[in-house]
Design a protein around this motif. Sequence first.
Motif, PDB file in Angstrom:
ATOM      1  N   GLN A 469       0.704  -1.161   0.000  1.00  0.00           N
ATOM      2  CA  GLN A 469      -0.117  -0.074  -0.137  1.00  0.00           C
ATOM      3  C   GLN A 469       0.799   1.132   0.067  1.00  0.00           C
ATOM      4  OE1 GLN A 469      -2.424  -1.725   3.565  1.00  0.00           O
ATOM      5  NE2 GLN A 469      -3.939  -0.440   2.434  1.00  0.00           N
ATOM      6  N   LYS A 470       1.833   1.043   1.014  1.00  0.00           N
ATOM      7  CA  LYS A 470       2.567   2.385   0.840  1.00  0.00           C
ATOM      8  C   LYS A 470       3.333   2.628  -0.349  1.00  0.00           C
ATOM      9  CE  LYS A 470       7.384   3.696   3.055  1.00  0.00           C
ATOM     10  NZ  LYS A 470       8.149   3.293   3.817  1.00  0.00           N
ATOM     11  N   LEU A 472       2.441   1.762  -3.605  1.00  0.00           N
ATOM     12  CA  LEU A 472       1.279   1.990  -4.563  1.00  0.00           C
ATOM     13  C   LEU A 472       1.078   3.620  -4.339  1.00  0.00           C
ATOM     14  CD1 LEU A 472      -1.077  -1.018  -4.078  1.00  0.00           C
ATOM     15  CD2 LEU A 472       0.396  -0.418  -6.171  1.00  0.00           C
ATOM     16  N   ARG A 473       1.029   3.946  -3.112  1.00  0.00           N
ATOM     17  CA  ARG A 473       0.736   5.433  -3.055  1.00  0.00           C
ATOM     18  C   ARG A 473       1.933   6.251  -3.409  1.00  0.00           C
ATOM     19  NH1 ARG A 473      -1.461   3.537   1.764  1.00  0.00           N
ATOM     20  NH2 ARG A 473       0.366   4.204   2.910  1.00  0.00           N
ATOM     21  N   THR A 533      -4.308  -3.257  -9.331  1.00  0.00           N
ATOM     22  CA  THR A 533      -4.325  -3.344  -7.715  1.00  0.00           C
ATOM     23  C   THR A 533      -5.547  -4.091  -7.205  1.00  0.00           C
ATOM     24  OG1 THR A 533      -3.239  -1.040  -7.846  1.00  0.00           O
ATOM     25  CG2 THR A 533      -4.660  -1.760  -5.946  1.00  0.00           C
ATOM     26  N   LEU A 554      -7.117  -2.411  -0.133  1.00  0.00           N
ATOM     27  CA  LEU A 554      -6.482  -1.615  -0.983  1.00  0.00           C
ATOM     28  C   LEU A 554      -7.481  -0.744  -1.679  1.00  0.00           C
ATOM     29  CD1 LEU A 554      -4.199  -3.981  -2.824  1.00  0.00           C
ATOM     30  CD2 LEU A 554      -3.682  -3.002  -0.670  1.00  0.00           C
ATOM     31  N   GLU A 557      -5.896   2.773  -2.143  1.00  0.00           N
ATOM     32  CA  GLU A 557      -4.865   2.925  -3.257  1.00  0.00           C
ATOM     33  C   GLU A 557      -5.425   3.111  -4.446  1.00  0.00           C
ATOM     34  OE1 GLU A 557      -4.591   0.960  -0.521  1.00  0.00           O
ATOM     35  OE2 GLU A 557      -3.141   2.392   0.236  1.00  0.00           O
ATOM     36  N   THR A 560      -6.570   6.332  -4.976  1.00  0.00           N
ATOM     37  CA  THR A 560      -5.427   7.215  -5.411  1.00  0.00           C
ATOM     38  C   THR A 560      -5.094   7.358  -6.956  1.00  0.00           C
ATOM     39  OG1 THR A 560      -4.451   6.978  -3.322  1.00  0.00           O
ATOM     40  CG2 THR A 560      -3.110   7.866  -4.998  1.00  0.00           C
TER      41      THR A 560
END
Length: 799
Positions: A469-470, A472-473, A533, A554, A557, A560
């Motif tokens: 997740q970190k 992907l952002r 994702t 997710l 994300e 986002t």
Amino acid sequence: MMMEEEELEFAEDLEAILHLTPEVQLAIEQVFPSQDPLDRADFNAVEYINTLFPTEQSLANIDDVVNKIRLKIRRLDDNIRTVVRGQTNVGQDGRQALEEAQNAIQQLFGKIKDIKDKAEKSEQMVKEITRDIKQLDHAKRHLTTSITTLNHLHMLAGGVDSLEAMTRKRQYGEVANLLQGVVNVLEHFHKYMGIPQIRQLSERVKAAQSELGTQILADFEEAFPSQGSKRSGGPSNVLRDACLVANVLDPRIRQEIIKKFIRQHLSEYLVLFQENQDVAWLDKIDRRYAWLKRQLVDYEEKYGHMFPEEWCMTERIAVEFCHITRVELAKVMRTRAKEIEVKLLLFAIQRTTNFEGLLAKRFTGCTLTDVPGPRKPKAPDNPFHGIVSKCFEPHLYVYIESQDRNLGELIDRFVADLRAQGPPKAGPEEGGAVLPSCADLFVYYKKCMVQCSQLSTGEPMIALSTIFQKYLREYAWKILSGNLPKTSSSSGGLTISSLLKEKEGSEAAKFTVDELCLICSILSTAEYCLATTQQLEEKLKEKVDKVLVERINLTGEMDTFSTVISNSIQLLVQDLDAACDPALTAMSKMPWQSVEHVGDQSPYVTSVIMHIKQNVPIIRDNLASTRKYFTQFCIKFTNSFIPKFINHLFRCKPISMVGAEQLLLDTHSLKTVLLDLPSIGSQVHRKAPASYTKIVVKGMTRAEMILKVVMAPHEPAVVFVDNYIKLLADGNPETFQKILDMKGLKRSEQSNMLDLFRQRLPTPPSGSDGGPSLSFSAPTPEQESSRIRRLEKLIKKRL
């Protein structure tokens, strides 16, 4: 007179008596069907007479008709008389028949009673006969049981004596068979345990079993001593037969034999791989598994035939080795936790999982339920999965931290590569090119997910999901959003004079072609990331334990990436919108009151069309693989451009009749271009989506209606106001004020017009908020198109 009255009363009484209900009449007709009019329920004498004598001439036969009717009456009287006489003796005959029936019933009851009495006598006789037979059957059964029990007792007494003698001589081969037989025979005497002799035999059997168990354990202890490294004995036929006896004894004897043998067999392993030994560390973990392979080969050669096959001793040795190894590895890793590196940890895990795979190929895992083991992750094809490798799970944070660092370096490399190489190039056939770093990122994610799921499906998978997740952002903001062109960095705006040049290609959009391609590439990449994702989330939920599935999410994300897509589309819309702004400004500043004749489309229209033809084909070709987002771009641009165009129309004031006609022609040209916007400049013409066409038609039709209102004469005022309300369906006084400004009316005239406008507004329906908005049926697009064509013909005639 008196006779006539009596006859009339008689007829009325007769009619009342003969009046039958419709149900009775219907039943009579079904039983005695007749076509004679006299038999009908609705018989009418007058109609019947008229039927018989339809004319005056037919009255000549009246005597014949009367004679026939009288004859019919006599016959009916005879029939009635015969029936009445026939019914005279019916009552007497019925009573006689009833008496005869009663007599017959009494005789029948008597016969039935006789039969019942005889049946009871027969039954009693059968019971007396069978009573003796049953007594004989019971005697036979008891005699047979007694003989069988005596035989069993003889066998039991002899078996117990033999068992005690064989036990003292250690004749285990004979004992194994005899003991099983004695135990089976003893089961038949459970209900006779109250007899002292039987109870004594049972106690002797239990004593023999206890003595056998103690004796066998002592024999194994002597053959395989638990103290000392050297074995004083080895496999023998005696011990092999002792194992067969142990199968019949209490299961605890067998378990004790297995436990002592395995402990003694693995005692060397505990010495060689003590925590303080160099070979105990992870880098030499292969030596542990090699040692077990040698021990299993040694066991098969020396002891394979000593233990029964159903004991699965080879598998039990391997399983106990795994439990000891898991405990020892956990202990040494806790002690030397700071020395654990990622490569070393992965090496140890890889070798261990390979070893567990070999165990699954060699053994069935039938003994795993006997020994408490660790909670094993999802691995239905390998019952040994996690039996050793479970000890590495508390140290997987080292692996997770390593993946965190690797992904951070990977993102930095993606940023550097994009800056150095620029956006990927894509031709019209290929569509928008997805950034290659996107595929690399998700390939790495898949590799990490598979690798981690082999190590653990518990908390480490949740930690890895958080790392995913970190980054992907970070990818969304650093690679995608961070590389979107900035509007402020573009070159300055274009002048009105440059916009009005007729020479095509002399103007440039605010974004270069490369920048437009980059935005489309980022948009395509964000769409790919969004879909992938979602798939990643599904795969993570498949890999993780069921109790942890809810912690995999997710959605943030994916939102986002959706934001990146929206921002990219908005940038494309703003760029084209800004490129058209100078042309619209030029339109609003033109002296429309001084236009003397209607010509071709105005220069500002040409400028707008030029910008559309410059940008839209590039965007369409680069978004060919994401057609739905190209449609969104077209819709958003139209929703932005049309209101802005209408606002600039209101700034065109004052406008003459000819000027309004020219603006109307320009508006129609822009409407045609906007309707063709999705396919403009394309060799393949596609029909625009219905949702898009509806927006264009609705917005541009409003612009045309505004100009038509401006073209209409403002005298008489009532007609003008009603025409405005009909065409625009807008009850806002501010809009009406703008129309009056476009017509160039004076303030005093406008004031009167506004008062009249407020008076002519239709009353809002009950329940509405009383706002200025109205709802009128506007002309259909076909009607408006026809009007525009007529206007074009009129202009051509004037020219």
